[in-house]
Design a protein around this motif. Structure first.
Motif, PDB file in Angstrom:
ATOM      1  N   ALA A   1       0.834  -1.202   0.000  1.00  0.00           N
ATOM      2  CA  ALA A   1       0.000   0.000   0.000  1.00  0.00           C
ATOM      3  C   ALA A   1       0.869   1.251   0.000  1.00  0.00           C
ATOM      4  CB  ALA A   1      -0.938   0.008   1.211  1.00  0.00           C
ATOM      5  N   TRP A   2       1.942   1.236   0.775  1.00  0.00           N
ATOM      6  CA  TRP A   2       2.866   2.374   0.799  1.00  0.00           C
ATOM      7  C   TRP A   2       3.545   2.532  -0.554  1.00  0.00           C
ATOM      8  CZ3 TRP A   2       2.467   6.083   4.085  1.00  0.00           C
ATOM      9  CH2 TRP A   2       1.998   5.840   5.383  1.00  0.00           C
ATOM     10  N   ALA A   3       3.907   1.413  -1.189  1.00  0.00           N
ATOM     11  CA  ALA A   3       4.538   1.476  -2.511  1.00  0.00           C
ATOM     12  C   ALA A   3       3.567   2.053  -3.537  1.00  0.00           C
ATOM     13  CB  ALA A   3       5.011   0.094  -2.932  1.00  0.00           C
ATOM     14  N   SER A   4       2.308   1.666  -3.460  1.00  0.00           N
ATOM     15  CA  SER A   4       1.286   2.202  -4.372  1.00  0.00           C
ATOM     16  C   SER A   4       1.093   3.699  -4.147  1.00  0.00           C
ATOM     17  CB  SER A   4      -0.045   1.479  -4.178  1.00  0.00           C
ATOM     18  OG  SER A   4       0.066   0.132  -4.553  1.00  0.00           O
ATOM     19  N   LEU A   5       1.082   4.109  -2.888  1.00  0.00           N
ATOM     20  CA  LEU A   5       0.969   5.535  -2.571  1.00  0.00           C
ATOM     21  C   LEU A   5       2.154   6.304  -3.156  1.00  0.00           C
ATOM     22  CD1 LEU A   5      -0.336   7.937  -1.064  1.00  0.00           C
ATOM     23  CD2 LEU A   5       1.101   7.311   0.888  1.00  0.00           C
TER      24      LEU A   5
END
Length: 76
Positions: A6-10
């Protein structure tokens, strides 16, 4: 939130709109040190590279530390 994907997508979404501060946060939380180093290098932020080198050295990530130091021109 501890989901690294999720952090990578953000971080990816933030980069696409030019929000580098949010991208840096997302990359840091996702643990993507190579992308963090590249972002710092492209932004001319030697201090961020130094901080990243110190952080990766403390965590024992020799290759990430070397990578950050090479990008700073600090090789012995």
């Amino acid at each position: 939130l501890e989901d690294q994907s999720a952090w990578a997508s953000l971080a990816q979404a933030a980069l696409e709109v030019g929000d580098f501060a949010t991208a840096e946060l997302g990359l840091a939380r996702s643990g993507d040190t190579a992308a963090l180093a590249t972002l710092a290098l492209c932004g001319g932020r030697r201090t961020a590279l130094s901080r990243l080198a110190a952080t990766t050295a403390a965590s024992g990530d020799v290759m990430a530390t070397f990578h950050s130091n090479v990008l700073r021109g600090d090789v012995a």
